[in-house]
Motif scaffolding. Structure first.
Motif, PDB file in Angstrom:
ATOM      1  N   SER A  87      97.997 168.942  77.084  1.00 21.08           N
ATOM      2  CA  SER A  87      99.233 168.201  77.336  1.00 21.08           C
ATOM      3  C   SER A  87      99.583 167.322  76.150  1.00 21.08           C
ATOM      4  O   SER A  87      98.713 166.868  75.430  1.00 21.08           O
ATOM      5  N   ALA A  88     100.862 167.093  75.954  1.00 21.48           N
ATOM      6  CA  ALA A  88     101.316 166.304  74.814  1.00 21.48           C
ATOM      7  C   ALA A  88     100.749 164.898  74.895  1.00 21.48           C
ATOM      8  O   ALA A  88     100.709 164.280  75.947  1.00 21.48           O
ATOM      9  N   GLY A  89     100.286 164.404  73.754  1.00 28.76           N
ATOM     10  CA  GLY A  89      99.785 163.048  73.699  1.00 28.76           C
ATOM     11  C   GLY A  89      98.314 162.909  74.019  1.00 28.76           C
ATOM     12  O   GLY A  89      97.755 161.823  73.890  1.00 28.76           O
ATOM     13  N   THR A  90      97.659 163.957  74.472  1.00 35.02           N
ATOM     14  CA  THR A  90      96.242 163.881  74.790  1.00 35.02           C
ATOM     15  C   THR A  90      95.437 163.798  73.497  1.00 35.02           C
ATOM     16  O   THR A  90      95.688 164.533  72.560  1.00 35.02           O
ATOM     17  N   LYS A  91      94.456 162.907  73.468  1.00 37.02           N
ATOM     18  CA  LYS A  91      93.656 162.718  72.266  1.00 37.02           C
ATOM     19  C   LYS A  91      92.616 163.825  72.138  1.00 37.02           C
ATOM     20  O   LYS A  91      92.004 164.226  73.125  1.00 37.02           O
ATOM     21  N   PRO A  92      92.382 164.328  70.925  1.00 35.85           N
ATOM     22  CA  PRO A  92      91.336 165.341  70.733  1.00 35.85           C
ATOM     23  C   PRO A  92      89.947 164.745  70.927  1.00 35.85           C
ATOM     24  O   PRO A  92      89.751 163.533  70.824  1.00 35.85           O
ATOM     25  N   ASP A  93      88.984 165.596  71.220  1.00 36.69           N
ATOM     26  CA  ASP A  93      87.605 165.143  71.379  1.00 36.69           C
ATOM     27  C   ASP A  93      86.728 165.807  70.327  1.00 36.69           C
ATOM     28  O   ASP A  93      87.127 166.775  69.679  1.00 36.69           O
ATOM     29  N   VAL A  94      85.508 165.299  70.176  1.00 40.76           N
ATOM     30  CA  VAL A  94      84.659 165.747  69.077  1.00 40.76           C
ATOM     31  C   VAL A  94      84.145 167.172  69.282  1.00 40.76           C
ATOM     32  O   VAL A  94      84.023 167.937  68.321  1.00 40.76           O
ATOM     33  N   LEU A  95      83.848 167.558  70.538  1.00 42.96           N
ATOM     34  CA  LEU A  95      83.318 168.909  70.753  1.00 42.96           C
ATOM     35  C   LEU A  95      84.388 169.962  70.513  1.00 42.96           C
ATOM     36  O   LEU A  95      84.140 170.953  69.815  1.00 42.96           O
ATOM     37  N   SER A  96      85.572 169.788  71.082  1.00 37.68           N
ATOM     38  CA  SER A  96      86.619 170.791  70.911  1.00 37.68           C
ATOM     39  C   SER A  96      87.026 170.917  69.449  1.00 37.68           C
ATOM     40  O   SER A  96      87.261 172.024  68.952  1.00 37.68           O
ATOM     41  N   THR A  97      87.094 169.791  68.751  1.00 37.53           N
ATOM     42  CA  THR A  97      87.430 169.833  67.331  1.00 37.53           C
ATOM     43  C   THR A  97      86.366 170.584  66.544  1.00 37.53           C
ATOM     44  O   THR A  97      86.677 171.422  65.693  1.00 37.53           O
ATOM     45  N   ALA A  98      85.094 170.297  66.848  1.00 36.91           N
ATOM     46  CA  ALA A  98      84.005 170.990  66.161  1.00 36.91           C
ATOM     47  C   ALA A  98      83.997 172.477  66.493  1.00 36.91           C
ATOM     48  O   ALA A  98      83.783 173.326  65.621  1.00 36.91           O
ATOM     49  N   HIS A  99      84.239 172.804  67.750  1.00 39.99           N
ATOM     50  CA  HIS A  99      84.236 174.210  68.160  1.00 39.99           C
ATOM     51  C   HIS A  99      85.344 174.998  67.461  1.00 39.99           C
ATOM     52  O   HIS A  99      85.105 176.077  66.906  1.00 39.99           O
ATOM     53  N   LEU A 100      86.544 174.451  67.474  1.00 39.31           N
ATOM     54  CA  LEU A 100      87.656 175.143  66.820  1.00 39.31           C
ATOM     55  C   LEU A 100      87.449 175.203  65.312  1.00 39.31           C
ATOM     56  O   LEU A 100      87.825 176.179  64.660  1.00 39.31           O
ATOM     57  N   GLY A 101      86.826 174.163  64.744  1.00 38.02           N
ATOM     58  CA  GLY A 101      86.495 174.202  63.323  1.00 38.02           C
ATOM     59  C   GLY A 101      85.491 175.290  63.003  1.00 38.02           C
ATOM     60  O   GLY A 101      85.622 175.991  61.984  1.00 38.02           O
ATOM     61  N   LEU A 102      84.507 175.463  63.884  1.00 37.28           N
ATOM     62  CA  LEU A 102      83.508 176.506  63.662  1.00 37.28           C
ATOM     63  C   LEU A 102      84.125 177.893  63.797  1.00 37.28           C
ATOM     64  O   LEU A 102      83.807 178.804  63.021  1.00 37.28           O
TER      65      LEU A 102
END
Length: 274
Positions: A87-102
């Motif tokens: 949803s718009a405005g939701t803050k990213p989290d560390v796991l999802s960011t790391a997963h998508l980065g991987l």
């Protein structure tokens, strides 16, 4: 870097994979989605393909998504906490960011992987520690948004994934800033005390710190990974599973996830001497 090589990690992982192959899965997407990766890694490509086909047949939706029921990924409400960017405005989290980065790194999209690494570095530099809490999402308050330092049975996998991704990104780029961020997440893990070393949700911390140890040579990272892995070996059920009395999604999630990480840890260890 001194690491005690043990084939027991691989043996235990294959016992868990055998359990997954033999068991019919309940009607819940959460009991299926992690299995194909570990089945393929463990040398069961046909079984992995069969699970993927079953997922499409049982849980595929008309709009190309996957769900257990309309509007619900799983029958377990904890999965409602996962979905950081829907949803718009939701803050990213560390796991999802790391997963998508991987994922980006594995696909050769180094630009996107670097961007994910930069976000994690900046998040860490911004000070995710808040008293005895470690934020997993900016201004987080939910059960998968904050780690409570010293409290039992925290979702430690949320910090394990950033360690692993950043260690792999450092391998690809040689960036000192990326390595420093990986060490920053690992330093927090080291401060979590004995509970992190004896918690089933720490499997990704073991994976991440083994990868980090290759770059740093730090014995503290080796010891942390080894302690976690040895605990996981010690609490495996006789039939090869973990958490046999837990809800279905946990009973099927744990063998897939833990076996996957044990196989990856084994792959990162040096061969036995002599």
């Amino acid at each position: 870097m001194a690491i005690i090589m043990t084939p027991r990690y691989e043996d235990v992982a294959h016992r868990a994979v055998a359990w997954l192959v033999e068991r019919p899965r309940p009607d819940d997407l959460a009991c299926h989605y992690k299995s194909p990766a570990v089945l393929g890694l463990a040398g069961h490509p046909r079984e992995a393909r069969a699970v993927l086909e079953e997922i499409v047949a049982r849980f595929g939706t008309a709009d190309g998504d996957f769900a257990t029921a309309e509007g619900a990924k799983s029958r377990n409400a904890i999965f409602d906490e996962i979905g950081p960017t829907r949803s718009a405005g939701t803050k990213p989290d560390v796991l999802s960011t790391a997963h998508l980065g991987l994922v980006a790194l594995q696909l050769g999209d180094l630009g996107t992987a670097r961007s994910a690494g930069l976000w994690l570095s900046r998040f860490l530099a911004a000070g995710p520690e808040r008293g005895r809490e470690f934020l997993l999402r900016a201004n987080g308050t939910g059960p998968l948004e904050v780690l409570s330092t010293g409290a039992p049975d925290q979702p430690y996998f949320m910090i394990g994934y950033p360690i692993a991704f950043l260690a792999k990104l450092h391998d690809a780029t040689g960036s000192a800033d990326v390595l420093a961020a990986a060490e920053g997440f690992a330093d927090y893990a080291l401060r979590c005390g004995e509970n992190l070393r004896s918690c089933q949700s720490s499997h990704k911390v073991a994976w991440g710190t083994v990868l980090l140890a290759r770059a740093t040579g730090a014995q503290c990272h080796v010891e942390l990974a080894t302690d976690i892995a040895e605990h996981l070996l010690g609490v495996q059920a006789v039939d090869g599973s973990w958490s046999p009395d837990a809800p279905d999604c946990t009973t099927f999630d744990d063998p897939a996830d833990i076996a996957h990480r044990l196989l990856e840890i084994t792959a990162e260890l040096p061969p036995p001497s002599g």
